[in-house]
Design an enzyme around this catalytic site. Structure first.
Site, mmCIF file in Angstrom:
data_model
loop_
_atom_site.group_PDB
_atom_site.id
_atom_site.type_symbol
_atom_site.label_atom_id
_atom_site.label_comp_id
_atom_site.label_asym_id
_atom_site.label_seq_id
_atom_site.Cartn_x
_atom_site.Cartn_y
_atom_site.Cartn_z
ATOM 1 N N ASP A 239 -0.468 -18.358 -3.212
ATOM 2 C CA ASP A 239 -0.085 -17.234 -4.068
ATOM 3 C C ASP A 239 -1.349 -16.494 -4.488
ATOM 4 O OD1 ASP A 239 1.362 -15.481 -5.543
ATOM 5 O OD2 ASP A 239 1.933 -16.882 -7.125
ATOM 6 N N ASP B 69 0.849 -1.184 0.000
ATOM 7 C CA ASP B 69 0.000 0.000 0.000
ATOM 8 C C ASP B 69 0.891 1.243 0.000
ATOM 9 O OD1 ASP B 69 -2.345 -1.592 0.236
ATOM 10 O OD2 ASP B 69 -1.934 -1.824 2.376
ATOM 11 N N GLU C 4 2.620 -10.352 0.752
ATOM 12 C CA GLU C 4 2.998 -8.936 0.831
ATOM 13 C C GLU C 4 4.457 -8.765 1.238
ATOM 14 O OE1 GLU C 4 0.999 -4.791 2.231
ATOM 15 O OE2 GLU C 4 0.861 -6.445 3.648
ATOM 16 N N HIS D 53 0.912 -9.098 -3.257
ATOM 17 C CA HIS D 53 -0.022 -8.092 -2.746
ATOM 18 C C HIS D 53 0.657 -6.732 -2.815
ATOM 19 C CE1 HIS D 53 -3.344 -6.640 -0.130
ATOM 20 N NE2 HIS D 53 -2.407 -5.784 0.287
#
Length: 610
Positions: free
Chosen positions: A555, A160, A564, A507
């Site tokens: 995955d 993120d 992540e 991710h």
């Protein structure tokens, strides 16, 4: 693609076969550098094995000739001469290759190149022309507008587009430590300038998070942005899945006025980096000043008698305590400044007692962004192993040294402090998700401790009733890094781009959305999050969170517990990889870390009472 210019590793299958060949191949890493082979060549196996055979091609000439004895004899003589010459050339070539085989590319070096590229992909702000990640662009240029001089730059922590000062500081501290110890290895790998540039990008940003030119401060910026910080995310209309380059909404700055753990970790990062950049006197002094201001802010100038509050709670990076950061930060401050007040502080028994430095709890020996005990104790052990301090510091330094030995011993097979998966991965977080970030830190500590032993001509350490040679600690480090690079039951590398099989659904918002999409809303991006297709932008060098306690791995892009990557995790991976490079047979840099510490004169002990 531009970001794939680094060499890739080979398949996991070959890696496992090599490991089973016995102790003769236990130390096959560390080949000399040579020309960059093609991707096809690299993917022939775990280690590159350039072909040594040279095929002999014989040309058969069919000619129609007249039946003429003279012509026939001349033809046979010419053919014989040519055949003899070809045989001689072939013999000389084979002989030359037998005595001078092509060197072997060290796959730890391959992985190091890639792991460092991850930091290029995580950069925020105005990118430089040599950033070398084709799918990244300028982003979040208005971060922190109105806060001091702004907060452009720095690194996004993980998948993120959020900037957290705490894990970013820890990552810079670990990277700086590895450069201080192994600058020669970085240089031999051609990565010294790159890693220093990575560190400076991070420290430049940290200097913006507080008034670094002042003598005292009353706040630092702990965070910029939220994982779902758009208006849509805040109103519960859905997740915000968007490339950093497409963010066009204000991102909140989270300031902190009482945050001892954060500020002490930031001080450690700037102090360690000041040693890395010691040849740039102005910048190094700027870092030292900033570190000093931060450490005073962290402790309120009270040291071991600190009575202030704890760090505010955080959803993702919630510190469980701050006393360990006081020891860690104080140790780095001493190395950076040579100011005896810092060594007085970190060897004060009261501080160690507050920090529970000698408590035998479940996380003893687990170095992480939250727990600095193991790292601080190894750093302080280094002072004792290389410098003759004596009274009044010897007693506490000796205790830290003993703790360090117990910690590195606890990593070895045969000790029951930590379980292992069936595939051999040490469970430093006791079977909970995201194990690899802790594993790489332990591998770094073990390999670094082994180098400390060698540098002091110490053959090994006594672990309980058994003596273990120095190489045992490196073997542990190698086993864990090899697991991460592919020697595991999944036969998968957990570093993106290394070997033929690695996570394809990382991710990571930026990696999952095609780079040709320049503008989109949060809701528009959800289709890429939910897509069944692999990420269009492989984030080369990213170490994902890792498998579960059964060596299983999913995955899935939405399952961040598996897929992540993080700044702190990759910093530990880089440090462990460079520590294990042995092609140059170069150990640690014994003296640079002490460059600011003045010659030490031991004061006489107090007179004994009659």
């Amino acid at each position: 693609m531009a970001e794939r210019s680094n060499i890739w590793g080979g398949t996991s299958d070959t890696a496992i076969e090599n490991e089973d060949q016995g102790s003769e191949n236990a130390h096959y890493y560390g080949g000399a550098a040579y020309r960059s082979p093609s991707e096809a060549e690299v993917k022939q196996g775990w280690l590159l094995r350039p072909a040594m055979d040279m095929e002999m091609q014989t040309r058969k000439k069919k000619r129609c000739v007249n039946i003429n004895t003279t012509v026939l004899i001349r033809t046979l003589v010419v053919v014989a001469i040519l055949a003899g010459f070809a045989a001689l050339v072939a013999f000389l070539v084979v002989r030359r290759h037998r005595h001078r085989p092509l060197p072997v590319q060290d796959n730890y070096t391959v992985a190091l190149h890639q792991a460092l590229m991850f930091f290029n992909a995580q950069r925020s702000g105005k990118l430089t022309a040599n950033n070398n990640v084709s799918w990244r662009g300028d982003s979040c240029l208005d971060d922190g507008k109105g806060y001091l001089k702004g907060l452009e730059g720095g690194y996004y922590d993980s998948g993120d587009a959020v900037k957290y000062s705490f894990p970013a500081s820890f990552a810079m501290t670990i990277l700086s430590w590895s450069v201080i110890e192994y600058s020669a290895k970085y240089e031999a790998a051609g990565e010294l300038d790159h890693v220093k540039d990575i560190i400076k990008w991070g420290t430049d940003y940290l200097l913006k998070t507080f008034n670094s030119s002042a003598k005292t401060i009353d706040k630092v910026a702990s965070q910029v942005g939220y994982a779902n910080d758009s208006s849509e995310g805040k109103t519960g209309a859905g997740d915000c899945w968007i490339r950093p380059e497409s963010i066009n909404y204000p991102r909140p700055v989270i300031p902190c006025s009482t945050c001892p753990a954060l500020a002490a970790e930031m001080a450690a990062a700037l102090a360690a980096a000041s040693i890395v950049f010691k040849d740039d006197r102005d910048y190094s002094n700027k870092l030292v000043h900033g570190a000093d201001v931060l450490f005073k802010f962290a402790t309120k100038g009270e040291g071991e008698h600190y009575t202030g509050g704890s760090d505010p709670s955080s959803k993702f990076y919630n510190s469980t305590g701050f006393w360990d950061e006081f020891v860690w930060g104080g140790a780095w401050m001493y190395c950076a400044t040579g100011n005896s007040s810092y060594i007085d502080l970190v060897t004060n028994p009261c501080l160690a007692k507050h920090a529970e430095a000698f408590w035998g709890g479940p996380d003893r020996g687990v170095l992480s962004w939250d727990n600095k005990h193991a790292g601080a104790q190894l750093l302080l052990s280094r002072l004792r192993m290389f410098l003759d301090f004596g009274y009044p510091y010897e007693e506490m330094l000796k205790t830290f040294h003993e703790q360090t030995i117990e910690i590195v011993c606890s990593y070895l097979p045969g000790f029951n402090n930590f379980n292992r998966t069936k595939g051999g991965l040490i469970e430093l977080n006791h079977g909970k998700p995201k194990p690899l970030q802790y594993v790489v830190n332990a591998a770094f500590l073990a390999a670094l401790y082994a180098d400390y032993l060698e540098a002091t001509l110490t053959p090994g350490s006594q672990c309980g009733a058994k003596f273990y040679p120095t190489e045992a600690f490196r073997d542990f480090a190698r086993s864990q890094i090899n697991y991460i690079l592919g020697r595991n039951p999944q036969r998968m590398s957990y570093v993106v781009g290394f070997s033929d099989r690695f996570p394809k659904y990382v991710h990571h918002k930026g990696a999952s959305i095609p780079s040709y999409i320049k503008h989109q809303s949060c809701r528009d991006g959800l289709k890429w999050k939910e897509s069944k297709k692999p990420n269009p932008n492989p984030i080369v060098g990213a170490m994902v969170a890792g498998p579960d306690k059964y060596d299983g791995f999913r995955d899935h892009r939405s399952n961040y517990n598996f897929t992540e990557p993080t700044m702190a995790g990759n910093a530990g991976l880089v440090a462990a990889l460079v520590a294990l490079l042995d092609g140059s047979k170069t150990g640690i840099d014994k003296n640079t870390i002490f460059y600011a510490i003045p010659p030490f004169s031991t004061p006489p002990p107090p007179p004994q009472e009659p």
